[in-house]
Design a protein around this motif. Structure first.
Motif, PDB file in Angstrom:
ATOM      1  N   ARG A 109     -28.453  44.506   0.770  1.00 23.45           N
ATOM      2  CA  ARG A 109     -29.322  45.637   1.098  1.00 23.45           C
ATOM      3  C   ARG A 109     -29.312  46.611  -0.075  1.00 23.45           C
ATOM      4  NH1 ARG A 109     -31.576  42.643   4.331  1.00 23.45           N
ATOM      5  NH2 ARG A 109     -30.993  42.564   6.480  1.00 23.45           N
TER       6      ARG A 109
ATOM      7  N   LYS B 176     -33.530  38.340   5.788  1.00 26.98           N
ATOM      8  CA  LYS B 176     -33.775  38.420   7.219  1.00 26.98           C
ATOM      9  C   LYS B 176     -33.896  39.895   7.607  1.00 26.98           C
ATOM     10  CE  LYS B 176     -31.825  37.506  11.693  1.00 26.98           C
ATOM     11  NZ  LYS B 176     -30.618  37.767  12.404  1.00 26.98           N
ATOM     12  N   ARG B 177     -34.901  40.199   8.374  1.00 25.54           N
ATOM     13  CA  ARG B 177     -35.086  41.571   8.841  1.00 25.54           C
ATOM     14  C   ARG B 177     -34.117  41.813   9.988  1.00 25.54           C
ATOM     15  NH1 ARG B 177     -37.554  46.042   7.918  1.00 25.54           N
ATOM     16  NH2 ARG B 177     -38.478  47.247   9.589  1.00 25.54           N
TER      17      ARG B 177
ATOM     18  N   SER C   3     -28.108  46.055  11.233  1.00 29.04           N
ATOM     19  CA  SER C   3     -27.878  46.465   9.842  1.00 29.04           C
ATOM     20  C   SER C   3     -26.631  47.331   9.727  1.00 29.04           C
ATOM     21  CB  SER C   3     -29.111  47.204   9.318  1.00 29.04           C
ATOM     22  OG  SER C   3     -28.966  47.482   7.959  1.00 29.04           O
TER      23      SER C   3
END
Length: 190
Positions: free
Chosen positions: A43, A5-6, A12
């Motif tokens: 990430r 998922k962005r 983030s």
């Protein structure tokens, strides 16, 4: 093949800080590395470098994140206590738990040992801002209590278990003393 998922830059950062907090609580401050946090949130190491600049930057931002979260809870407890909905013991327990169970004591000592003293600045600044925000009329006495309560909680997180056993005191003795200190101040201000 699953896709990640962005996340927005802020999402983030928060995900990374929450993962760092969990690592801190579960495995101690030495486990809070860029690599470990990146793996935990799916990430890359480079992604975290982009957000924090370095491991020291991650630690500094973690200290700020922890302290802001903890001070918000303490502020709510103080306001509840003042309105008769809470008690000095709630404030004491939240403060002691922040340094012990939430890892702030371990993180602070790790920052000192590793020479990353700048990471302590957010802790000190946030506590200062909380005291100023809550300091309606307590002045120096309330600041003295905040200093004593914070140092008692930090010391208890680092040495409370072994020291209370060595002195043949119950494990909660420091919390009891901190509560007594706050109650006495409230009675004086009556």
């Amino acid at each position: 093949m699953a896709t990640r998922k962005r996340l927005s830059p802020e999402e983030s950062r928060v995900a990374a800080l929450e993962a760092a907090r969990l690592l801190l609580i579960e495995d101690g401050p030495q486990a809070v590395t860029l690599k470990a946090v990146a793996a935990m949130i799916g990430r890359t190491h480079a992604n975290l470098l982009h957000h924090f600049g370095s491991a020291a930057g991650l630690h500094r931002d973690l200290a700020r994140y922890l302290t802001a979260t903890i001070c918000a809870k303490i502020r709510e407890a103080v306001l509840a206590s003042r309105s008769g909905m809470g008690s000095p013991r709630n404030v004491v327990d939240l403060t002691f738990d922040a340094f012990d169970r939430e890892g702030a004591g371990a993180l602070a000592s790790w920052m000192l040992v590793t020479g990353n003293r700048d990471a302590l600045d957010p802790i000190v600044e946030t506590i200062h801002d909380l005291v100023i925000d809550l300091d309606e009329f307590g002045g120096e006495r309330r600041r003295d209590n905040t200093l004593a309560l914070t140092l008692m909680a930090l010391g208890d997180a680092l040495l409370g278990g072994p020291l209370s056993r060595a002195l043949e005191l119950p494990r909660h003795a420091a919390r009891d003393r901190a509560e007594q200190m706050l109650r006495e101040t409230l009675e004086e201000q009556g």
